[in-house]
Design a protein around this motif. Structure first.
Motif, PDB file in Angstrom:
ATOM      1  N   LYS A 134      -4.025   4.696  -0.520  1.00  0.00           N
ATOM      2  CA  LYS A 134      -3.740   6.126  -0.608  1.00  0.00           C
ATOM      3  C   LYS A 134      -2.294   6.419  -0.237  1.00  0.00           C
ATOM      4  N   ARG A 135      -1.655   5.424   0.353  1.00  0.00           N
ATOM      5  CA  ARG A 135      -0.287   5.633   0.845  1.00  0.00           C
ATOM      6  C   ARG A 135       0.705   5.076  -0.162  1.00  0.00           C
ATOM      7  N   ASN A 136       1.529   5.927  -0.695  1.00  0.00           N
ATOM      8  CA  ASN A 136       2.591   5.514  -1.594  1.00  0.00           C
ATOM      9  C   ASN A 136       3.919   5.875  -0.954  1.00  0.00           C
ATOM     10  N   LEU A 137       4.698   4.871  -0.641  1.00  0.00           N
ATOM     11  CA  LEU A 137       5.968   5.082   0.040  1.00  0.00           C
ATOM     12  C   LEU A 137       7.119   4.730  -0.889  1.00  0.00           C
ATOM     13  N   TYR A 138       8.229   5.432  -0.712  1.00  0.00           N
ATOM     14  CA  TYR A 138       9.462   5.055  -1.400  1.00  0.00           C
ATOM     15  C   TYR A 138      10.476   4.692  -0.332  1.00  0.00           C
ATOM     16  N   VAL A 139      11.012   3.482  -0.414  1.00  0.00           N
ATOM     17  CA  VAL A 139      11.912   2.970   0.613  1.00  0.00           C
ATOM     18  C   VAL A 139      13.276   2.690   0.000  1.00  0.00           C
ATOM     19  N   SER A 140      14.300   3.270   0.583  1.00  0.00           N
ATOM     20  CA  SER A 140      15.673   3.037   0.158  1.00  0.00           C
ATOM     21  C   SER A 140      16.390   2.261   1.256  1.00  0.00           C
ATOM     22  N   ILE A 141      17.030   1.149   0.890  1.00  0.00           N
ATOM     23  CA  ILE A 141      17.672   0.267   1.856  1.00  0.00           C
ATOM     24  C   ILE A 141      19.088  -0.047   1.400  1.00  0.00           C
ATOM     25  N   ASP A 169      -9.723  -3.998   7.149  1.00  0.00           N
ATOM     26  CA  ASP A 169     -10.492  -3.000   7.904  1.00  0.00           C
ATOM     27  C   ASP A 169     -10.356  -1.592   7.348  1.00  0.00           C
ATOM     28  N   GLY A 170      -9.638  -1.433   6.231  1.00  0.00           N
ATOM     29  CA  GLY A 170      -9.497  -0.119   5.612  1.00  0.00           C
ATOM     30  C   GLY A 170      -8.406   0.749   6.197  1.00  0.00           C
ATOM     31  N   VAL A 171      -7.716   0.285   7.225  1.00  0.00           N
ATOM     32  CA  VAL A 171      -6.597   1.024   7.823  1.00  0.00           C
ATOM     33  C   VAL A 171      -5.310   0.542   7.171  1.00  0.00           C
ATOM     34  N   GLU A 172      -4.572   1.450   6.530  1.00  0.00           N
ATOM     35  CA  GLU A 172      -3.350   1.051   5.848  1.00  0.00           C
ATOM     36  C   GLU A 172      -2.231   0.838   6.858  1.00  0.00           C
ATOM     37  N   ARG A 173      -1.461  -0.220   6.646  1.00  0.00           N
ATOM     38  CA  ARG A 173      -0.376  -0.565   7.555  1.00  0.00           C
ATOM     39  C   ARG A 173       0.866  -0.949   6.766  1.00  0.00           C
ATOM     40  N   SER A 174       2.006  -0.467   7.233  1.00  0.00           N
ATOM     41  CA  SER A 174       3.293  -0.888   6.699  1.00  0.00           C
ATOM     42  C   SER A 174       4.231  -1.091   7.884  1.00  0.00           C
ATOM     43  N   TYR A 175       5.166  -2.021   7.730  1.00  0.00           N
ATOM     44  CA  TYR A 175       6.043  -2.403   8.830  1.00  0.00           C
ATOM     45  C   TYR A 175       7.489  -2.415   8.341  1.00  0.00           C
ATOM     46  N   PHE A 176       8.390  -1.870   9.159  1.00  0.00           N
ATOM     47  CA  PHE A 176       9.816  -1.836   8.831  1.00  0.00           C
ATOM     48  C   PHE A 176      10.607  -2.161  10.092  1.00  0.00           C
ATOM     49  N   PHE A 417       1.824  11.488   2.151  1.00  0.00           N
ATOM     50  CA  PHE A 417       1.985  10.417   1.170  1.00  0.00           C
ATOM     51  C   PHE A 417       1.499  10.854  -0.218  1.00  0.00           C
ATOM     52  N   ASP A 418       1.781  12.101  -0.582  1.00  0.00           N
ATOM     53  CA  ASP A 418       1.235  12.632  -1.833  1.00  0.00           C
ATOM     54  C   ASP A 418       2.232  12.479  -2.969  1.00  0.00           C
ATOM     55  N   PHE A 419       2.492  11.227  -3.392  1.00  0.00           N
ATOM     56  CA  PHE A 419       3.222  11.070  -4.628  1.00  0.00           C
ATOM     57  C   PHE A 419       2.820   9.778  -5.312  1.00  0.00           C
ATOM     58  N   GLY A 420       3.071   9.751  -6.595  1.00  0.00           N
ATOM     59  CA  GLY A 420       2.390   8.791  -7.435  1.00  0.00           C
ATOM     60  C   GLY A 420       2.934   7.393  -7.486  1.00  0.00           C
ATOM     61  N   GLY A 421       4.191   7.147  -7.162  1.00  0.00           N
ATOM     62  CA  GLY A 421       4.736   5.821  -7.377  1.00  0.00           C
ATOM     63  C   GLY A 421       5.173   5.165  -6.095  1.00  0.00           C
ATOM     64  N   GLU A 422       4.817   3.914  -5.960  1.00  0.00           N
ATOM     65  CA  GLU A 422       5.300   3.132  -4.821  1.00  0.00           C
ATOM     66  C   GLU A 422       6.492   2.328  -5.280  1.00  0.00           C
ATOM     67  N   GLY A 423       7.541   2.322  -4.469  1.00  0.00           N
ATOM     68  CA  GLY A 423       8.711   1.562  -4.884  1.00  0.00           C
ATOM     69  C   GLY A 423       9.597   1.243  -3.714  1.00  0.00           C
ATOM     70  N   VAL A 424      10.439   0.258  -3.909  1.00  0.00           N
ATOM     71  CA  VAL A 424      11.427  -0.106  -2.914  1.00  0.00           C
ATOM     72  C   VAL A 424      12.752  -0.276  -3.633  1.00  0.00           C
ATOM     73  N   GLU A 425      13.737   0.482  -3.197  1.00  0.00           N
ATOM     74  CA  GLU A 425      15.078   0.312  -3.703  1.00  0.00           C
ATOM     75  C   GLU A 425      15.859  -0.442  -2.636  1.00  0.00           C
TER      76      GLU A 425
END
Length: 432
Positions: A134-141, A169-176, A417-425
């Motif tokens: 359900k989580r869609n993140l956009y990351v700019s680096i 376990d169904g819990v979404e995780r992201s690490y930075f 997190f209400d947007f459709g595309g996941e991406g990493v720049e």
């Protein structure tokens, strides 16, 4: 016209085919530097090496993470005594440090790549199911060496944390994370390789992430100090990391790399950096017999301008390896998170960040690409000569962030997190 699902399947099968093609036979295997790793270091070193090898071959990032996890697990479940190399007299190791069993990393990696090929062949027949998220993140680096002779910053962006470490376990995780090395590259490289692995394997990550983060900093410091003793390393690194766990944000840090959050266009302070001039840090250092002196800036024992770091073996215990942690509930109105080293924050104040990001979005019609590059440019324009690394993690669609700010200055009511595309720049300019 192909559906999104079928396009992803084509990309997945293309990645598996690339693994089969590129690593076929001994001539296709990379030749790692012949060195030893401890058993505690094996998972991190293998994961980092294989992730790098897969990084330029396209395909869904979740599949790369799953491949790495499966290959590394299969490798480490074998009899590791086959790769053992007993170090009875390790150069540079202190007499009071017990000898360790070491593994030949070249042989270990060769075995891991063989496992990777075998798994890729099996998955060609039956692809693993893609994750539901359900989580869609956009990351700019963006990262630059700037005017320094060497690039000593390192950063980590793991949207696929669960897939890399097998959490179901169904819990979404992201690490930075951002690590700002000093006195060499070794400590920053080590932290960027091992801290998230240590965190993932911590026994309390699921039940108490803040405790897991705090203790993972200490464990990583202790692991690096062992390597520093046996290899006579003197470098250190500050660090800041963010773990997004469900609707909770956990930030951990030591030193002066920093994280900040912007909610509805307003700055939210998440942490206070560890600097020698902080009253509590000065008292801690002096109580241990050290001193804090001003030599262009406040320094520990006249040397380091930070009071906590991983490594810096010559300055322990005055420069502490114990990090701090803060945890925060996310309510859906958060815009973005920024992680950056002191090369950024020494030239750009935290209060300037919201307007810089929102100004960039306005100039680019809500397009979040190159946001981090704009922040790095602001730091250069502000006089920074240090290495600069910036991560911007949008927690909502950048266009929505801009729209809400322009209309009423508020993101209230927008789902998290209400947007459709996941991406990493990712862009980097290590040549400066």
């Amino acid at each position: 016209m192909a559906t999104a699902a079928s396009e992803e399947e084509v990309a997945a099968r293309s990645l598996l085919a690339a693994v089969q093609r590129d690593f076929a036979g001994a001539e296709g295997q990379p030749r790692p530097q012949n060195r030893s790793v401890s058993r505690d270091e094996a998972e991190g070193e293998l994961s980092e090496s294989v992730l790098r090898l897969l990084g330029g071959r396209g395909g869904p990032p979740w599949l790369s993470a799953c491949l790495v996890r499966a290959a590394v697990q299969q490798t480490l479940q074998a009899d590791l005594d086959l790769f053992a190399e007993k170090k009875d007299d390790v150069e540079g190791q202190e007499n009071d440090v017990p000898n360790e069993d070491f593994l030949r990393f070249d042989a270990l990696l060769e075995r891991c790549l063989t496992c990777l090929q075998e798994i890729s062949s099996q998955w060609q027949t039956q692809l693993p199911p893609p994750p539901t998220t359900k989580r869609n993140l956009y990351v700019s680096i963006h990262a630059i060496r700037n005017t320094r002779r060497k690039m000593e910053d390192r950063h980590v962006s793991l949207l696929e944390f669960n897939q890399l470490f097998g959490f179901t376990d169904g819990v979404e995780r992201s690490y930075f994370a951002v690590f700002d090395g000093h006195g060499g590259l070794d400590a920053a490289n080590y932290a960027a390789t091992h801290l998230h692995v240590t965190l993932a394997r911590h026994e309390e990550l699921v039940s108490d992430p803040s405790v897991a983060l705090k203790e993972s900093f200490q464990r990583t410091d202790a692991m690096f100090l062992k390597r520093a003793r046996r290899e006579r390393l003197r470098s250190g690194t500050t660090g800041v990391c963010a773990l997004l766990e469900g609707e909770r944000l956990h930030v951990a840090w030591l030193g002066d790399s920093q994280a900040l959050l912007v909610r509805q266009g307003n700055l939210v302070t998440l942490m206070e950096p560890h600097k020698p001039e902080r009253e509590d840090e000065r008292e801690r250092i002096e109580s241990l017999g050290g001193c804090v002196t001003f030599m262009g800036c406040w320094r520990v024992n006249g040397t380091l301008a930070v009071s906590r770091a991983i490594g810096d073996i010559d300055q322990k215990p005055y420069v502490s390896g114990e990090g701090d942690v803060s945890s925060h509930n996310l309510n859906g109105s958060e815009d973005f998170l920024v992680l950056a080293c002191d090369g950024f924050y020494d030239a750009v104040s935290s209060s300037e960040v919201p307007s810089l990001v929102l100004g960039h979005l306005q100039e680019n019609d809500g397009n979040g690409q190159r946001t981090a590059e704009r922040l790095v440019a602001a730091a250069k324009e502000g006089g920074s000569s240090d290495n600069i690394t910036v991560l911007v993690i949008f927690l909502r669609d950048p266009a929505k962030v801009l729209e809400n700010f322009l209309t009423n200055g508020s993101g209230e009511g927008e789902p998290l997190f209400d947007f459709g595309g996941e991406g990493v720049e990712v862009s980097s300019d290590h040549a400066g």
